[in-house]
Design an enzyme around this catalytic site. Structure first.
Site, PDB file in Angstrom:
ATOM      1  CD  GLN A 187      -2.723   1.541   0.317  1.00 36.27           C
ATOM      2  OE1 GLN A 187      -3.126   0.620  -0.395  1.00 36.27           O
ATOM      3  NE2 GLN A 187      -3.111   2.798   0.160  1.00 36.27           N
ATOM      4  CD  GLU A 188       2.857   3.744   3.704  1.00 33.97           C
ATOM      5  OE1 GLU A 188       3.246   4.657   2.958  1.00 33.97           O
ATOM      6  OE2 GLU A 188       2.176   3.943   4.730  1.00 33.97           O
ATOM      7  CB  SER A 189       6.641   1.593  -1.557  1.00 37.94           C
ATOM      8  OG  SER A 189       6.848   0.220  -1.193  1.00 37.94           O
TER       9      SER A 189
END
EC number: 4.2.2.n1
Length: 480
Positions: free
Chosen positions: A303-305
């Site tokens: 989700q972050e990267s």
């Protein structure tokens, strides 16, 4: 003499009566105290499933609570199909059926139905690229459904309006298998309940939902038609308690709320990334998880990267876990672009948040609070909890907090908080996305384990055949 005979006869009769009484007393068995609640079920993501993390499913969790309420040990008994479930209930092999079964007229005639657990729509399912059907009268091929399912009853009713409507029934397959056959192009149409469809399109993004054939159908438990008065009474009391306490709302949110959002492109990209990118970092996720399910950590990183170790943001966050510079210093990370350090730092930061959360937040919801804090900051989550409490909501229930978080970007609400404005709606979307990615990783793990088990079983069979062949040759060489 007559008096003596009379006395002897009287004594004999009394002794006989006493003997009968004693014998009758001996043959009356002690009532057997029930110690187990036997529950018939089917395997399914939202019904009952076993994973490396234990057992799960809406029906399983409710059955666990019901058994605890009755002070009985729970025994879940999975069956291969609905017909076997019916037979088990009719024979007394199980006490009730908790298998995601819908309330239908036929089932009402055969069994006693419990109160509604949740409601679903029946939808026509087909593969992307198939002409979109307006209704069942325009279908280009037969529909395939499960034998004894509520879908058969729906089709029987529709056949009165569309006499040319035909369908095929599969006894040994479930809805998930039929939808997989749709995705592979082996069959053209099936029917599924909306919840099962929404869950499975995360793994099979080619699936599409057509017309709704039946709306808001109640999912219920089935009890025997006879000798179940006490069990039904207990179930109704239990249901009312769980409804008032918020358990039903919590389980609905846990299993169904986050799967309603769907992005075809994102789902396809994630499935490709599991094959192409995850293997590089899987061991690091497992090594540094430190009590967190490594798949939740991996889902957070995606989700972050999108598992890009060189990811950068204009806001200054960097790396696989997209850490800020202050956070990296806090957790002892020197190089945020080093994927191993980033995973180690992100895991430590998440664990720090988890340990910081109030004890009032239940164990099975703490991760969602921690992830929201990871996204917008612990202070904003605390603001939302206080706001929830002021509104008469439960500040320790994620289902309530996700309703309040979006209010943090409205002046009317954030001016009353300590930490002020926050994009709380993004935090809700953030957590829901991670939950979907996590569910997909669990599903992929389960599929891989099935393949490993099947391969091991095949190798055992081959080995047994070889040993059997050698023994046969040896016995053939013996003198007659």
């Amino acid at each position: 003499m007559k008096k003596l005979l009379f006395v002897l006869l009287t004594i004999t009769l009394l002794a006989s009566c006493q003997k009968v009484s004693v014998e009758q007393t001996k043959v009356i068995p002690e009532p057997i105290k029930k110690t187990t609640l036997n529950v018939g079920t089917l395997y399914g993501a939202q019904i009952f499933v076993t994973t490396g993390q234990g057992e799960a499913g809406f029906d399983f969790e409710m059955a666990s609570r019901f058994a605890e309420y009755l002070k009985l040990e729970l025994k879940m008994k999975p069956y291969s199909n609905i017909s076997e479930l019916y037979q088990a209930l009719e024979s007394g092999e199980v006490d009730l059926l908790a298998a995601g079964l819908a309330d239908t007229p036929t089932r009402r005639e055969k069994f006693r139905l419990g109160p509604p657990l949740y409601r679903v729509n029946q939808v026509l399912v087909y593969k992307q690229g198939t002409p979109i059907p307006k209704d069942v009268s325009t279908l280009e091929d037969n529909i395939t459904v499960i034998t004894d399912s509520s879908f058969v009853e729906t089709l029987s009713q529709l056949q009165k309006l569309y006499p040319e409507l035909v369908w095929e029934q599969e006894k040994e397959k479930d809805s998930e298998e039929l939808m997989a056959m749709i995705a592979r192009g082996e069959i053209t149409y099936t029917i599924a309940d909306s919840s099962t469809f929404e869950i499975n399109r995360r793994y099979l993004p080619e699936l599409r939902a057509g017309p709704i054939l039946k709306e808001k159908q109640a999912i219920v438990w089935l009890l025997p038609p006879k000798n179940s008065d006490q069990l039904m009474s207990d179930l109704l009391t239990f249901w009312h308690y769980e409804k008032r306490s918020g358990t039903l709302a919590h389980l609905n949110e846990k299993y169904f709320a986050h799967v309603k959002r769907f992005d075809y492109v994102d789902t396809r990209a994630f499935l490709r990334a599991i094959d192409n990118k995850l293997p590089k970092y899987k061991e690091s996720f497992q090594h540094y998880a430190n009590g967190i399910d490594w798949r939740k950590l991996a889902a957070t990183a995606y989700q972050e990267s999108h598992w890009n170790p060189n990811a950068r943001s204009p806001t200054g966050v960097r790396g696989l876990m997209m850490l800020t510079l202050p956070t990296a210093k806090q957790v002892g990370i020197k190089n945020r672009l080093d994927p191993i350090q980033s995973i180690k730092g992100g895991a430590k930061y998440l664990n720090d948040i988890l340990n910081r959360l109030p004890d009032s937040i239940p164990e099975n919801q703490r991760m969602w609070f921690a992830l929201a804090s990871y996204n917008i900051g612990y202070g904003h989550v605390e603001d939302a909890r206080k706001l929830a409490q002021s509104m008469g909501l439960n500040p320790s229930a994620w289902r309530d907090l996700k309703e309040v978080l979006p209010l943090l970007h409205k002046r009317k609400y954030y001016q009353r908080t300590r930490y002020g404005y926050a994009r709380g709606n993004e935090a809700v979307h953030y957590v829901d996305s991670i939950r979907r990615y996590y569910d997909t990783l669990v599903w992929v793990d389960n599929q891989n384990q099935l393949l490993i088990d099947e391969k091991a079983s095949a190798e055992e069979s081959q080995l047994a055949e070889k040993i059997g062949g050698k023994q046969e040759n040896l016995s053939g060489a013996q003198p007659q």
